[in-house]
Design a protein around this motif. Structure first.
Motif, mmCIF file in Angstrom:
data_model
loop_
_atom_site.group_PDB
_atom_site.id
_atom_site.type_symbol
_atom_site.label_atom_id
_atom_site.label_comp_id
_atom_site.label_asym_id
_atom_site.label_seq_id
_atom_site.Cartn_x
_atom_site.Cartn_y
_atom_site.Cartn_z
ATOM 1 N N PHE A 180 -69.042 49.117 60.218
ATOM 2 C CA PHE A 180 -68.211 48.061 59.641
ATOM 3 C C PHE A 180 -68.815 46.693 59.959
ATOM 4 C CE2 PHE A 180 -64.832 44.958 59.430
ATOM 5 C CZ PHE A 180 -64.095 45.340 58.324
ATOM 6 N N TYR A 181 -69.174 46.481 61.220
ATOM 7 C CA TYR A 181 -69.717 45.181 61.633
ATOM 8 C C TYR A 181 -71.086 44.939 61.003
ATOM 9 C CZ TYR A 181 -71.205 41.316 64.630
ATOM 10 O OH TYR A 181 -71.642 40.106 65.100
ATOM 11 N N ALA A 182 -71.934 45.973 60.954
ATOM 12 C CA ALA A 182 -73.270 45.814 60.361
ATOM 13 C C ALA A 182 -73.164 45.397 58.892
ATOM 14 C CB ALA A 182 -74.058 47.122 60.486
ATOM 15 N N ALA A 183 -72.245 46.027 58.159
ATOM 16 C CA ALA A 183 -72.054 45.669 56.748
ATOM 17 C C ALA A 183 -71.565 44.228 56.617
ATOM 18 C CB ALA A 183 -71.061 46.631 56.100
ATOM 19 N N ALA A 184 -70.661 43.832 57.526
ATOM 20 C CA ALA A 184 -70.109 42.473 57.481
ATOM 21 C C ALA A 184 -71.165 41.422 57.800
ATOM 22 C CB ALA A 184 -68.944 42.363 58.476
ATOM 23 N N MET A 185 -72.167 41.805 58.591
ATOM 24 C CA MET A 185 -73.226 40.863 58.980
ATOM 25 C C MET A 185 -74.444 40.921 58.057
ATOM 26 S SD MET A 185 -72.170 39.048 61.461
ATOM 27 C CE MET A 185 -73.677 38.313 62.109
ATOM 28 N N ASP A 186 -74.404 41.776 57.042
ATOM 29 C CA ASP A 186 -75.540 41.912 56.119
ATOM 30 C C ASP A 186 -75.478 40.793 55.076
ATOM 31 O OD1 ASP A 186 -77.591 42.692 54.497
ATOM 32 O OD2 ASP A 186 -76.676 44.578 53.841
ATOM 33 N N SER A 187 -75.747 39.587 55.524
ATOM 34 C CA SER A 187 -75.580 38.419 54.650
ATOM 35 C C SER A 187 -76.597 38.403 53.508
ATOM 36 C CB SER A 187 -75.677 37.120 55.461
ATOM 37 O OG SER A 187 -76.876 37.096 56.187
ATOM 38 N N ILE A 188 -77.755 39.053 53.681
ATOM 39 C CA ILE A 188 -78.756 39.075 52.596
ATOM 40 C C ILE A 188 -78.182 39.798 51.376
ATOM 41 C CG2 ILE A 188 -81.006 40.003 51.909
ATOM 42 C CD1 ILE A 188 -81.907 39.542 54.838
ATOM 43 N N GLY B 138 -59.283 42.759 63.334
ATOM 44 C CA GLY B 138 -58.117 42.688 62.461
ATOM 45 C C GLY B 138 -58.012 43.829 61.467
ATOM 46 N N THR B 139 -59.127 44.514 61.188
ATOM 47 C CA THR B 139 -59.150 45.560 60.168
ATOM 48 C C THR B 139 -59.088 46.964 60.759
ATOM 49 O OG1 THR B 139 -60.498 44.073 58.811
ATOM 50 C CG2 THR B 139 -60.358 46.364 58.113
ATOM 51 N N ILE B 140 -59.907 47.196 61.778
ATOM 52 C CA ILE B 140 -59.920 48.522 62.433
ATOM 53 C C ILE B 140 -59.729 48.326 63.942
ATOM 54 C CG2 ILE B 140 -61.177 49.850 60.696
ATOM 55 C CD1 ILE B 140 -63.783 49.226 62.248
ATOM 56 N N GLY B 141 -58.688 47.579 64.275
ATOM 57 C CA GLY B 141 -58.474 47.143 65.650
ATOM 58 C C GLY B 141 -58.256 48.252 66.656
ATOM 59 N N GLU B 142 -57.746 49.404 66.203
ATOM 60 C CA GLU B 142 -57.515 50.470 67.171
ATOM 61 C C GLU B 142 -58.729 51.395 67.323
ATOM 62 O OE1 GLU B 142 -53.737 52.380 67.439
ATOM 63 O OE2 GLU B 142 -52.653 50.541 66.936
ATOM 64 N N LEU B 143 -59.766 51.171 66.521
ATOM 65 C CA LEU B 143 -61.069 51.774 66.807
ATOM 66 C C LEU B 143 -61.817 50.876 67.792
ATOM 67 C CD1 LEU B 143 -62.262 53.016 63.276
ATOM 68 C CD2 LEU B 143 -61.187 54.353 65.095
ATOM 69 N N LEU B 144 -61.939 49.594 67.438
ATOM 70 C CA LEU B 144 -62.562 48.631 68.343
ATOM 71 C C LEU B 144 -61.818 48.608 69.683
ATOM 72 C CD1 LEU B 144 -64.514 46.296 68.970
ATOM 73 C CD2 LEU B 144 -62.893 44.756 67.854
ATOM 74 N N GLY B 145 -60.496 48.707 69.632
ATOM 75 C CA GLY B 145 -59.677 48.671 70.846
ATOM 76 C C GLY B 145 -60.032 49.779 71.824
ATOM 77 N N GLN B 146 -60.420 50.935 71.308
ATOM 78 C CA GLN B 146 -60.801 52.040 72.195
ATOM 79 C C GLN B 146 -62.068 51.697 72.974
ATOM 80 O OE1 GLN B 146 -60.439 56.075 70.328
ATOM 81 N NE2 GLN B 146 -59.502 54.932 68.650
ATOM 82 N N LEU B 147 -63.018 51.032 72.305
ATOM 83 C CA LEU B 147 -64.244 50.601 72.990
ATOM 84 C C LEU B 147 -63.913 49.513 74.014
ATOM 85 C CD1 LEU B 147 -66.695 50.334 69.930
ATOM 86 C CD2 LEU B 147 -66.290 52.305 71.428
ATOM 87 N N TYR B 148 -63.032 48.616 73.634
ATOM 88 C CA TYR B 148 -62.647 47.503 74.520
ATOM 89 C C TYR B 148 -61.968 48.017 75.786
ATOM 90 C CZ TYR B 148 -60.190 43.380 76.205
ATOM 91 O OH TYR B 148 -59.714 42.369 76.998
ATOM 92 N N VAL B 149 -61.002 48.892 75.617
ATOM 93 C CA VAL B 149 -60.244 49.421 76.757
ATOM 94 C C VAL B 149 -61.162 50.204 77.693
ATOM 95 C CG1 VAL B 149 -58.487 51.128 77.401
ATOM 96 C CG2 VAL B 149 -57.980 49.405 75.658
ATOM 97 N N ALA B 150 -62.059 51.001 77.116
ATOM 98 C CA ALA B 150 -62.968 51.811 77.944
ATOM 99 C C ALA B 150 -63.838 50.930 78.834
ATOM 100 C CB ALA B 150 -63.838 52.686 77.052
ATOM 101 N N LYS B 151 -64.224 49.761 78.336
ATOM 102 C CA LYS B 151 -65.148 48.915 79.104
ATOM 103 C C LYS B 151 -64.449 47.865 79.960
ATOM 104 C CE LYS B 151 -69.488 46.418 78.781
ATOM 105 N NZ LYS B 151 -70.646 46.093 77.931
ATOM 106 N N LEU C 161 -67.811 44.606 50.957
ATOM 107 C CA LEU C 161 -66.590 44.392 50.163
ATOM 108 C C LEU C 161 -65.856 45.700 49.904
ATOM 109 C CD1 LEU C 161 -65.208 41.873 48.824
ATOM 110 C CD2 LEU C 161 -67.428 41.420 49.831
ATOM 111 N N GLN C 162 -66.605 46.768 49.703
ATOM 112 C CA GLN C 162 -65.961 48.059 49.476
ATOM 113 C C GLN C 162 -65.250 48.535 50.747
ATOM 114 O OE1 GLN C 162 -65.829 49.529 46.377
ATOM 115 N NE2 GLN C 162 -64.257 50.795 47.361
ATOM 116 N N ASN C 163 -65.826 48.234 51.912
ATOM 117 C CA ASN C 163 -65.155 48.568 53.177
ATOM 118 C C ASN C 163 -63.808 47.869 53.277
ATOM 119 O OD1 ASN C 163 -67.326 50.121 53.954
ATOM 120 N ND2 ASN C 163 -68.185 48.596 55.351
#
Length: 677
Positions: A105-113, A355-368, A438-440
């Motif tokens: 998700f993040y890689a697609a969002a940062m693919d500005s080219i 804001g979009t997949i917060g409970e996926l990111l949240g799992q990484l955050y809590v673990a660390k 955008l499709q994501n």
């Protein structure tokens, strides 16, 4: 914002993100270097407590305000950045794993080219579909399509949430909406700020239509049509203060009955378009809004409605398209808030991931980053605050025993949630591609909508969190009767396991008390221990309580924010009661501790002084004038300087701690001090 619980919740302070407790512990929890000791605390407690910090911390160019919350968010967003960048770089993460999905998700969002090459191609087909619409049924069909796919929310809000008078059941809910500017007043008032923002809005609309192929004349004509429609919708909307009354916004109809009031909007046929079937009842926050909208379906041309739908697609997509669209979107934001430069892309996309997949990111955050000992300490603090609140309720001289019994039952029924949900959302079925930004977003919108409507007919899920784990915030939900503290807020200046009790009780203790007090504010007090909207007060006690809220409203009405702009006491009432009740409860709890019962100074300050200074440093900050003017219309929280002083000036302990005397600017006579919870 922002992920929101489907039932109403009252939130504390600024929504932001967080980091771990240990990482940011300062050498001094109350640092005199941040204060202005030349000022008498009884004249300006805000400046006394934080004057030097305020002077040395102007608003950064990429921000609209800067204070304790923002500093936490800024520190934390770098931690989140580390998580998402690590996830994006890890090519070995298994397909379908939490890390892989966050990374993609993040890689697609940062693919500005790729995003720059596409321009507005991702929405061309959506705009083309609107051009094919022939009639009003087609307009309504497409409005439903936009909502169910998460592309836009035109005309009105549509959601699924708890029935406030029968909280064990989910209901379809309709609310006013359809406008773009932050508040209805911006359409209806002709003060210089409103006129300036409308002009910027007109420029924004014409720019986006020009970027998608309209001539300058066509774009101008479209902007006029959109502004006319949105002004009519704004005129039909209830004001924010009015919307705070849970009884005014509770209007239950059978679907057939409500359809009679809006013949152009036949909800029997409309609901299936919103993927809702088998429901015979609907909850409407503002029936008048829908009768006005129904009339507009007859008076506004189909061509103008098509333009309005095009605009809804455009404005929703603009921040996620190529640079010309992003820049136009930021220019409009700039006109409203005064922000100097665009927030860096990595930061915007990190926040979007949360804001979009917060409970996926949240799992990484809590673990660390989440420390289990913080949860243990928070559980203890919540228990102590509950005891303190009980002491205070039992000691109220204005409330009868009958009402006290009900208040105590509600207090004892509070459900605390700390850190993160017991059961994570899995986002099953949500497709996330590494090259399809955008499709994501479209997939996420469709998934979130389907997940929302799928709740209908199911038992109410009481495990949900209305905020993601990294969030520096907290909330109370009256329909759940729960107080919720995400992992992100469990750090300094709110909480630190190494801090003395005065600091923790003046910080996180007051936050806990604040959220508890929301259960007893002017709105939350209308819900019973089970979360149902039902009166539990004697008439006499209700009258006494309302007299106190009136006095508190008048206190805040008197505070000037900017030139002639004042705090709106009725809009901020719930949060002001939260602060007043919360700080009092935290102080009572603090006095039960060993430090609270001593007079031993630390860094030259007594325990009581440290308690109030801890509270004050939470609210220190600077804000741009444009942002301050907007927030006073839209934010139910009072500005930081007035949160700092609003509760203490009603507390005898504050006067004693700082020797505040008659003649000092903040002095209130004992009989004028508002004693509520």
């Amino acid at each position: 914002m922002n992920i929101k619980l489907k039932s109403y919740f009252a939130a504390l302070g600024i929504l932001a993100a967080s980091y771990s407790a240990q990482a940011q512990s300062p050498a001094k929890f109350i640092d005199p270097a941040n204060m202005d000791l030349t000022v008498k605390p009884g004249d300006d407690f805000y400046k006394y407590a934080s004057g030097t910090w305020i002077k040395n911390n102007p608003v950064p160019a990429k921000e609209t305000r800067w204070g304790s919350f923002n500093a936490l968010r800024d520190f934390n967003i770098n931690a989140v950045k580390g998580l998402v960048e690590d996830a994006a770089a890890d090519k070995s993460a298994p397909a379908g794993s939490v890390k892989r999905r966050v990374g993609d998700f993040y890689a697609a969002a940062m693919d500005s080219i790729t995003i720059e090459k596409l321009g507005y191609t991702p929405i061309k087909a959506d705009l083309a579909k609107i051009k094919l619409i022939k009639d009003i049924p087609g307009i309504l069909d497409h409005a439903a399509y936009l909502r169910t796919t998460g592309l836009a929310s035109p005309m009105f809000s549509f959601s699924v949430g708890q029935d406030r008078k029968n909280v064990n059941k989910y209901l379809t809910q309709l609310g006013q909406g359809g406008t773009t500017l932050p508040d209805r007043d911006y359409y209806l008032k002709d003060d210089s700020r409103s006129v300036k923002i409308r002009a910027a809005y007109d420029t924004y609309i014409t720019t986006l239509f020009t970027l998608t192929g309209s001539s300058a004349a066509e774009a101008k004509k479209k902007a006029s049509a959109i502004m006319a429609i949105e002004k009519q919708l704004a005129e039909a909307q209830m004001a924010r203060v009015e919307m705070r009354d849970p009884h005014k916004t509770y209007n239950k109809f059978t679907v057939a009955e409500f359809s009679k009031t809006t013949p152009g909007l036949n909800w029997t046929t409309m609901l299936p378009k919103f993927k809702v079937n088998g429901q015979d009842t609907i909850l409407v926050s503002s029936p008048k809004f829908f009768t006005s909208l129904d009339g507009m379906l007859k008076t506004v041309s189909i061509a103008d409605w098509k333009t309005y739908l095009e605009w809804n697609v455009l404005k929703s997509a603009a921040p996620n398209l190529s640079s010309p669209f992003v820049n136009a979107s930021f220019a409009f934001t700039q006109a409203q808030t005064g922000q100097k430069v665009q927030t860096p892309r990595w930061q915007r996309m990190s926040q979007l991931t949360d804001g979009t997949i917060g409970e996926l990111l949240g799992q990484l955050y809590v673990a660390k980053y989440f420390k289990p000992d913080a949860k243990v300490r928070m559980t203890e603090l919540i228990s102590n605050l509950r005891k303190a609140f009980e002491i205070r309720i039992k000691g109220l001289d204005w409330m009868s025993d009958a009402t006290k019994e009900k208040a105590l039952a509600k207090l004892h029924a509070f459900v605390p949630k700390i850190g993160y949900p017991e059961k994570w959302k899995t986002y099953d079925g949500l497709q996330i591609g590494r090259t399809t930004y955008l499709q994501n977003l479209r997939n996420s919108g469709t998934w979130a909508y389907q997940e929302m409507v799928s709740q209908l007919g199911k038992p109410v899920d009481r495990t949900r969190f209305g905020m993601t784990p990294p969030t520096v915030n907290a909330y109370y939900s009256p329909t759940m009767n729960e107080i919720v503290f995400p992992a992100g807020i469990l750090q300094f200046p709110f909480f630190d396991p190494n801090a003395d009790d005065a600091v923790n009780y003046g910080g996180i203790g007051a936050v806990i008390g604040h959220e508890m007090s929301h259960g007893f504010d002017d709105s939350g007090s209308q819900y019973d221990k089970d979360g149902n909207l039902r009166n539990w007060w004697t008439p006499e006690d209700k009258v006494k309580f309302e007299a106190k809220t009136k006095a508190l409203g008048e206190q805040f009405d008197a505070y000037t924010v900017l030139d002639t702009i004042h705090v709106i006491g009725k809009l901020t009432m719930g949060e002001n009661i939260g602060d007043l009740g919360g700080l009092n409860a935290a102080y009572t709890a603090f006095k039960l501790t060993k430090q609270g019962q001593s007079e031993e100074k630390i860094d030259g300050f007594t325990p009581d002084q440290r308690f109030f200074l801890a509270w004050a440093q939470v609210w220190r900050g600077n804000v741009l004038d444009e942002t301050a003017a907007q927030l006073i219309k839209t934010d139910p929280h009072s500005p930081g300087p007035y949160r700092t002083i609003g509760a203490p000036v009603n507390m005898d302990a504050w006067y004693k701690a700082f020797d505040v005397q008659p003649g000092d600017k903040l002095y209130k006579k004992p009989e004028d001090r508002i004693r509520m919870w």
